[in-house]
Design an enzyme around this catalytic site. Structure first.
Site, PDB file in Angstrom:
ATOM      1  N   HIS A  97       0.868  -1.184   0.000  1.00 15.69           N
ATOM      2  CA  HIS A  97       0.000   0.000   0.000  1.00 15.69           C
ATOM      3  C   HIS A  97       0.904   1.233   0.000  1.00 15.69           C
ATOM      4  CE1 HIS A  97      -4.057  -1.814   1.494  1.00 15.69           C
ATOM      5  NE2 HIS A  97      -3.366  -2.732   0.869  1.00 15.69           N
ATOM      6  N   ASP A 120      11.658   3.669 -19.119  1.00 16.09           N
ATOM      7  CA  ASP A 120      12.716   2.680 -18.877  1.00 16.09           C
ATOM      8  C   ASP A 120      12.127   1.340 -18.441  1.00 16.09           C
ATOM      9  OD1 ASP A 120      14.971   4.213 -19.494  1.00 16.09           O
ATOM     10  OD2 ASP A 120      15.166   5.006 -17.461  1.00 16.09           O
TER      11      ASP A 120
END
Lengths: 235, 235, 235, 235
Positions: A97, A120
Site C-alpha cells: 500500500h 525505462d
C-alpha cells in the site's frame, strides 16, 4: 531443508519492502515461487516485519492450499496464487500500500507516462484495473482480485512479461517479475513513478504524454534485442 | 513498584510516537490505563522525548487528579481522563499533531474514505468534531475537548470500539484502542490515511468515495465474525 | 577560554539545524549572544556542517565587527547584529532556507494561522516582510535585511518577545529567542507550521482562519500569566 | 595506479548521490575528468550503489571510447563525453532522476527563479532543453542528448560556467562543475530549488519572479568580483 531457498527469498523480499519504506505497520506482502514444485513462500498474515524470519514464511501451493508452516499465510495469498497459476513465467509477486501508488489507485486512474523514468520500465501508462463488481467482492474476494488483474491485463492486451505492475482501483498496487527480487524492484519503481507523476500534474495540469520516440528508445535500450543497459543483468 | 506496568506501557508508547515521526519537539502524548485501579500513566508536560523514562510518567486518576509522580502531567491530561471515563472499554489514548492528519483538522474536514487502507480500519470517514463553542473553550478547555469528542461520536452514532480515531477541528487527531499500543498504531494509520487522501484529491478532485461492497469486505475480513486477517491478534 | 560558552552554544545550535533537516549544504546559520560583552558567536561562512567545531565559531560584536576567530563569519552576520542591537531581550538568532517556510517566503505571503500548533507559538499569521527596495538591496544588503525585519515588526506592532519568527519575501525565514536553543526550536516549528499550512490550503482552498477563542486559549496556556504547559521551562 | 585519482573522485561522487537520496535503484551517474589525459572515470552501467568500488569505475576518453575497466560504462556515457568535449572548463558531470527536478523535466518547463536560494546559484530560470526530434532520438541517442544540451545552452546564450544545471524535457536533470564534487552539489541544489518552486506555485499560482535587484545581489555576493561568501572556496 525443503523450500529453504524460497523461504529465504520471500523473507529477504519482505524485509526489503520495509527497508525501502514501501510498507506501514503489517501492510504488504511478497512471495517467491518454486516452479518445480508448484509452491510458493509467502509472508504470514499480520506479523510485524521486525518479527519475521525465513522459518515463518508459509508454503502454499498454486491453488492457494497451505502445504507447510505454522502460521496463517497472508490474507492476500489467493491473489498471489492466481497470478502464479495464470502467468507461468513469473517467479515473484509483491503487494504494497505504498503511499503515492495507492493514491493513484484510490483516484481510480492509470498513471500517465510522462518521462523516461517510466519508459525505462514500461511503454504504457501503469494500468488501473477497475473496481470489482459486487458479486466478485462478495464471493472469494482475494481469488477474484487475482482474476480482476489477469483479465484486465488481457483486455488491455498487455503481457505480464512487458507490464510488471498494476493498480487495483480503490485498493493498491501489485507487481511481479521473473524473481521476487525483481518484483520488489518494480514496487519501488512504481512508487517513484507515481510520485513523479503527481508532481508533474501539479506543475502542469494536462502535461503532455511522453513523446513516442522517447518511449520506444528508452524501453528498447534496456529491454530490446540490442539492449545496452547494465552488465549482464536480467533484461 | 505499583503502576510499573502502565508506566512502562506509556513510556514505550510515547517513544514509539517519536520513532514513527508522528511528533515534533515535545508535541504529542500517550497514556495507558490500569482499569483495576482506575488510574492511567501519562507523559509529563513539555519534556523532550529523549529525556523521558518510565519513572517520569505521571499517574493520574480518571477524574484527572494526580496520584503519583514528580512532574506535571501533560496539559492534555483531562481530555484523556474524559475518554477513559466515558468509554470503559478502552485502555490507551494518544494525541499527536502529526502533519497530514493535523492539516485535515485545520481544514475542519472529515477524511473521506477513498480506499481499502482506510476500510481495513474503519467503515466511515474519519470524523472531524467541530470547533468548540466560545463557552467550552473559555471553561475547562481540555476537559471540554474530551466531551466534544465523546458527544460528536455519539451524535454521529459511532461506537468507540469501531471508530478509534477522530480529528478535532482547528486542532489535531486523537486516537484510542484496547491498549495504548493499539492507540499508537491507530495514530500511525490515521496519518497515513490522511496523506493518501490529500494525494488522492490532488490527482483527482472529487474522487469517488470507495464502493460500499469493498468497504464492508475489507472491514469484515479484519474485524468481522469470520475475520481471517492476522494470526490471533486482537481483532 | 573567553567566549567558550557562546562558541559552544552556537556550535550546538548549528549542528541541531542540520540534525533537524532544516538546512541543505552550507545554507543556514545560528548565533549565540554574550550580552555582558556585547558580542555573539556565529557560524563561519560556507563551511560544511560536518567540518564545524566550537573553535571555528567566529566572535563578532553587535556592530558586526569581527573580534576573534580565524575564519570569515557568515555572510548574514550583519543581519544577526542588527537584531541583537535593536532587540536587547534576545539571546540567539537563526536563519535557514528550510523548504516549506522558504516556499512561503518565495510566494511573498504571510502564513495564515489555521490551527493550534500555530497558536501554541504565536497569535498572529507568521509575518512576511516585503521585498526590500532597490536602494536597500544595493546598499549594505545584510545590514538592511536586519532593518527590514525590525521595521516590519514595528509597523505590524509585533513585539520580538511575542513573535519570534518572520519570513523575508523572496528570501527565507529568520527566527530568534531568549536563547539560541529557543531560536533553533522556533525554526523547527516555523517549518512545521509552514508545511501544515500548505497542506491545509490544498485540502481546502480558503480554509477559515482559526477561531479567536482557540488562538487565545492555546497561546495563554503556554505563555500567559497562568500558563500550565510544561514543567518550569522558559515560557 | 594510473587514473586512480579520477576513479576515486567518481566513486565518491556516485556514493554521495545515493547518500543524498538523489537516486533510486541504479539510476544516476557521476563522472570525473582527467583533463591532462583527456579521459574520464564513470559509473559502470546498472550496478547497485552498494556494490560499487573505485576499481569498478570505467575509464573512457572524451570521444566515448572505453580505455580501461572490466565493466560496461553507464549507458549515458556519450552524453558526458559530449559535455567534456564541448565545454573544456568543466571537470565533472552528474545525471540523476531526482524526484522534483525530474517532475519539472516531465512537465517540460524551466524552473522559475522565485527566491534567493535559486539566485545564490544562477541568475536565470533553470533551463529546460526541449524534447529531442525523432531523428536525434533514433540516431546516436545519448550522443545527441549531449548536443541537445550544448546547443540549447548556446541558443539561450548561457555559459556553462555561469549556468551549471539543465533539465532535458521528458527526461531529467544534468549538472556539471569545475569538479565532480561541485557537480554533485549542483544536483542537490537543483533538486531543492525544484521542490521549493513546486511548493511556491501551490501556495500562490503565478507567484512573481524574484526581483532583479535581489537576483543580482545574491549571485554577486557568492560569485562576483567582490564576492564575500565562504572562506576561499571555489567561487
Amino acid at each position: 531443508m525443503k523450500f529453504d531457498s524460497i523461504r529465504n527469498q520471500a523473507y529477504e523480499a519482505n524485509m526489503a519492502l520495509e527497508e525501502a519504506d514501501l510498507v506501514v505497520a503489517t501492510f504488504g506482502n511478497a512471495s517467491a515461487l518454486d516452479s518445480d514444485h508448484g509452491v510458493f513462500a509467502i509472508k504470514p498474515s499480520g506479523v510485524p516485519y521486525r518479527d519475521l524470519s525465513p522459518e515463518l514464511m508459509v508454503i502454499v501451493d498454486i491453488e492457494g492450499k497451505k502445504i507447510d508452516g505454522d502460521m496463517n499465510p497472508s490474507s492476500d495469498t489467493l491473489t498471489h496464487a492466481v497470478l502464479y497459476k495464470e502467468w507461468p513465467g513469473i517467479g515473484g509477486v509483491v503487494h504494497t500500500h505504498s503511499t503515492y501508488a495507492t493514491a493513484w489507485a484510490q483516484a481510480q486512474m492509470a498513471i500517465p507516462i510522462y518521462g523516461t523514468t517510466h519508459a525505462d520500465h514500461l511503454t504504457v501508462d501503469i494500468p488501473c484495473a477497475p473496481v470489482m463488481t459486487a458479486e466478485m467482492i462478495k464471493g472469494q474476494y482475494e481469488y477474484m482480485t487475482g482474476y480482476q488483474i489477469v483479465e484486465y491485463m488481457a483486455a488491455m492486451n498487455y503481457s505480464a512479461r512487458e507490464v510488471e505492475m498494476i493498480l487495483v482501483a480503490g485498493h493498491a498496487p501489485f507487481t511481479w517479475g521473473k524473481t521476487v527480487k525483481k518484483a520488489v524492484y518494480n514496487s519501488l519503481i512504481c512508487e517513484e513513478i507515481a510520485k513523479m507523476a503527481v508532481l508533474t500534474q501539479q506543475i502542469r495540469p494536462n502535461a503532455p504524454r511522453l513523446d513516442n520516440n522517447l518511449i520506444d528508445k528508452h524501453y528498447q535500450r534496456k529491454h530490446g534485442a540490442g539492449a545496452y543497459y547494465g552488465q549482464d543483468m536480467e533484461k
